[in-house]
Enzyme design. Structure first.
Site, PDB file in Angstrom:
ATOM      1  N   GLU B 259       0.890  -1.242   0.127  1.00 32.40           N
ATOM      2  CA  GLU B 259       0.109   0.153   0.074  1.00 32.40           C
ATOM      3  C   GLU B 259       0.929   1.070   0.152  1.00 32.40           C
ATOM      4  OE1 GLU B 259      -2.666   1.373   3.290  1.00 32.40           O
ATOM      5  OE2 GLU B 259      -2.008   2.979   1.767  1.00 32.40           O
ATOM      6  N   CYS B 296      -3.655   8.050   4.626  1.00 37.63           N
ATOM      7  CA  CYS B 296      -3.531   7.481   3.229  1.00 37.63           C
ATOM      8  C   CYS B 296      -4.418   8.215   2.320  1.00 37.63           C
ATOM      9  CB  CYS B 296      -3.349   5.714   3.087  1.00 37.63           C
ATOM     10  SG  CYS B 296      -2.498   5.209   4.384  1.00 37.63           S
TER      11      CYS B 296
END
Lengths: 507, 507
Positions: B259, B296
């Site tokens: 990620e 994020c």
């Protein structure tokens, strides 16, 4: 899997006229004679590939209804069945594979069956795992986008880029497909592509959703894979070509699925050998030599216990191999690959059991070959002994004891299959568990008392395995609907208004 | 995601005593003051990593019962909850994040909840998709094997390698885990690792199944990733570090999940702006500045229509940003990253809206920053304008019309999220469809009228997305059981005798 690039460099030098003014052309060869067939086919220029990518991306942006996709798969399957006889005749000439049993009555029904199974999955819709959670959060698998499908030489139908398992899976997942033909069976691909286009037109599938090119230069192929309009690639073939495509995918983040070959180790435990050696010799001969041994799941390594029974097994196997026919192989590259592969094994210390001399029939032939190496020698250089000899060759690893069999299992690379033969009275039970515990983690499919060739198209199948057998051990190339999920991304809708959701996620 | 390697080179020079004689040590820093904290921690040598890999592989070969794995997850969750207050205090000091609201009452219950959800999935078993087909062919998802989990700096609990989402998923899937601590919160990791070990001991989980190291050199980290005993890697963090680990995985065929960050584009359509501009300014301020903007899914790009309303929106947003506190950021690297990122945006043509001067409080601070660029300029260099500014900064893309919004959407890289705000009376409906059709294929989660921060741990969540937001768009890092499937291979049993099958596949 055989290498095709060597021949390619010869072919590209033949500057033949073709429909594409910028390209050079190529011809296929008749494996039964080694002679060039008369038709010539174009090698696509980048301009052609660029247009196919553009059309596929434009079509995908518009999208296709599930019903249309399913209808296309069925219409294509119907046309393949209706033309089975002529397709099989063309493919038999290009591949040397038996026209009736193998192609017309084997691969072709399997291929149309795969297309219909994908259609049924599309109509059903559950394969996409629609999930609705609290808080109006919903998810479903959605198509990745334009997918390049590249098939191998050994299945002119069931794995063909233009109609095979990857094609059915990618189309079923909702992706446009750009299919690359195989240079060893271009006329087969041409006829299939015509049926594909006809089926697409009949059901009103968008232009550009399905397209086809015969071949391209390796450079243009890699350029296509790296092109941002291409979302995914499916490749079945040689490890060398596959790894160069995988590197391009890794670089650009393109989703790539690769089936790269396997030596499919088979362990025969002492009790099984004692109980039914002759039976196993027969089964192994059939499986190892089926279709000239040109299967991804051909049992290439057979591990046998020490003792008299193994000596007898080896000699019986060698007799059967010698007595079996040596059919034409798919290409000169398969013959060259066998020469190189068996040379590597011999150099590492394997012996070729005495065998009949090289067949003097015309065409691409290679003697059915049994090699043997003692277990202790195998363990000294396990990488060399796992060299794939794609074709009618198997390596016996002899004189092993239980501890050595575990040690050999631990050295194995990722495999499509691993097989254990054990006796039916429990004599092998103590060894089975520890051996299976190692093998099952190194293969996609673990078999008991059954040869690995023959990959059923059923939902529980796994035709895949840990790297380098495939690119990712979570996915299977055969078995619908699981194979379809390879061409999907997980799409989550968070607080999206009900009428804007995909139909399967609405209240 | 912030970069950590810059600080690392400073830290590695501090040769402190540690329990590992071959290592040098390091200290963490207090983000509120910028001063080194007193405890020192060892950097693992290769000998240590080698031992952890060996122990994990040995444990995996023995295996663990599902009940033991589930009991471990629950015992660990209980211990985290029981120690919530002290854990939050330690983490607050190392991260500067609010102790009560964010850590003790937010992240910690989320973290123990994830562990319990994974335990429930393990006990249930359906997550592994057991499938039985005709012909005695059966398949199920099985654990990949020893997994290295590397967490980011911005979630000291919920994404921590030693207890977070990837840890829960890999353990739940049946994999041993080697957790890497984060050098910015080593004491938090130490305390968690102690609870992890205690829980493992309490339920009798095999030695080596769960292990932990504080940090290692990048070279040793890559060596560990390439080690054949390591089956998988899960990484959340900076794109730079992630891509170097991904390259190592690609080379060796190790399964890697990454990620890597996202700018989370948010499109505000004209009707929505007209209908509820002030509301959206409030929502955006909250979402963009939450936790110092260090999420994020922070909305880093906001696309607004041409006109007076947007001018007003920008000025209101800037006022709110200026008025909001500037909490300490996680590390000096976050501040440096913001400086570099906003410089790139400015160089490409973005303006920083007038803002308050740099905070003069001590510690790692950066002013809350609104930047703006006209749509036509964005389209001239869309790659530069997608530079991630991890922290309290958002770029407004202004003066856009419908056609430009579609064009901007087409330039977007793979994203974790994409968001569309539209009005409630249908004025934006004509534009919504074409825009959503482009955006949903470029993101893992598409939102309507809701800010993207806040990732619910529910089965339908997708915290992932097309590359480079994540390594593979088929998988999610959040949402149980889907996140568990990332750590599995498909295991097929063909003709395997009933008593030799995994329990879930027996008759």
């Amino acid at each position: 899997m055989p290498r095709t690039r060597k021949l390619f460099s010869i072919r590209i030098a033949i500057d033949m006229s073709s429909s594409d003014p910028g390209s050079t052309g190529f011809s296929a060869f008749d494996p039964a004679t080694g002679e060039a067939l008369d038709a010539d086919f174009p090698i696509a220029t980048w301009a052609v590939l660029d247009e196919l990518a553009g059309n596929a991306a434009a079509a995908f942006e518009v999208g296709a209804e599930a019903d249309t996709v399913a209808a296309f798969l069925e219409a294509y399957a119907d046309r393949i069945d209706a033309n089975a006889a002529s397709l099989a005749a063309v493919a038999a000439r290009e591949t040397g594979l038996p026209e009736e049993g193998r192609l017309k009555n084997g691969e072709i029904p399997r291929t149309s069956g795969q297309l219909r199974q994908a259609a049924a999955a599309v109509r059903d819709g559950a394969w996409a795992r629609p999930t609705i959670s609290d808080g109006n959060i919903r998810s479903i698998l959605e198509p990745l986008g334009p997918t390049v499908v590249i098939g191998p030489n050994n299945f002119p139908f069931a794995f063909n880029g233009v109609c095979g398992g990857d094609f059915a899976a990618a189309i079923g997942a909702g992706c446009p497909v750009i299919a690359k033909g195989h240079p060893h069976h271009p006329a087969t691909c041409r006829d299939l592509a015509a049926l594909m286009k006809e089926a697409a037109k009949a059901v009103g599938l968008l232009d550009g959703w399905v397209s086809f090119f015969y071949d391209c230069t390796p450079e243009d192929g890699l350029k296509l894979v790296r092109d941002p309009r291409i979302a995914a690639v499916a490749f079945t073939g040689s490890q060398r070509a596959g790894l160069s495509i995988k590197a391009a995918c890794d670089e650009t983040g393109t989703v790539g699925h690769f089936e790269l070959g396997s030596v499919n180790p088979l362990f025969i435990l002492p009790g099984a050998l004692e109980e039914r050696a002759e039976e196993i010799v027969d089964e192994l001969t059939t499986s190892a030599l089926l279709g000239g041994g040109q299967f991804c799941t051909q049992p290439g390594i057979v591990v046998l216990p020490a003792g008299e029974a193994t000596t007898k097994f080896a000699s019986q196997l060698q007799e059967k191999f010698d007595a079996a026919p040596t059919p034409p192989l798919l290409s000169e590259a398969v013959v060259t690959g066998l020469e190189e592969g068996t040379k590597t094994l011999r150099k590492a210390g394997a012996n070729v059991l005495p065998s009949a001399p090289s067949p003097d029939e015309p065409g691409y032939r290679y003697p059915n070959t049994v090699l043997a190496v003692p277990g202790e020698r195998f363990l000294e250089d396990p990488n060399a002994f796992q060299t794939e000899c794609f074709g009618p060759a198997s390596l016996l690893v002899t004189r092993t004891d239980a501890e050595q069999r575990l040690a050999i299992a631990r050295t194995l690379h990722g495999q499509l299959t691993a097989t254990i033969y054990s006796d039916t009275h429990g004599a092998d039970d103590a060894e089975y568990g520890p051996l299976a515990a190692i093998l099952r983690r190194r293969c996609g499919r673990l078999l008991n008392d059954k040869m690995p060739t023959g990959v059923a198209v059923v939902p529980a199948m796994n035709h895949g395995g840990p790297y380098p057998a495939s690119g990712h051990p979570h996915f299977t190339a055969v078995g619908i609907p699981a194979s379809m999920t390879r061409f999907t991304r997980l799409a989550c809708y968070d607080n999206v208004r009900n009428d804007r959701l995909p139909a399967a996620l609405r209240d």
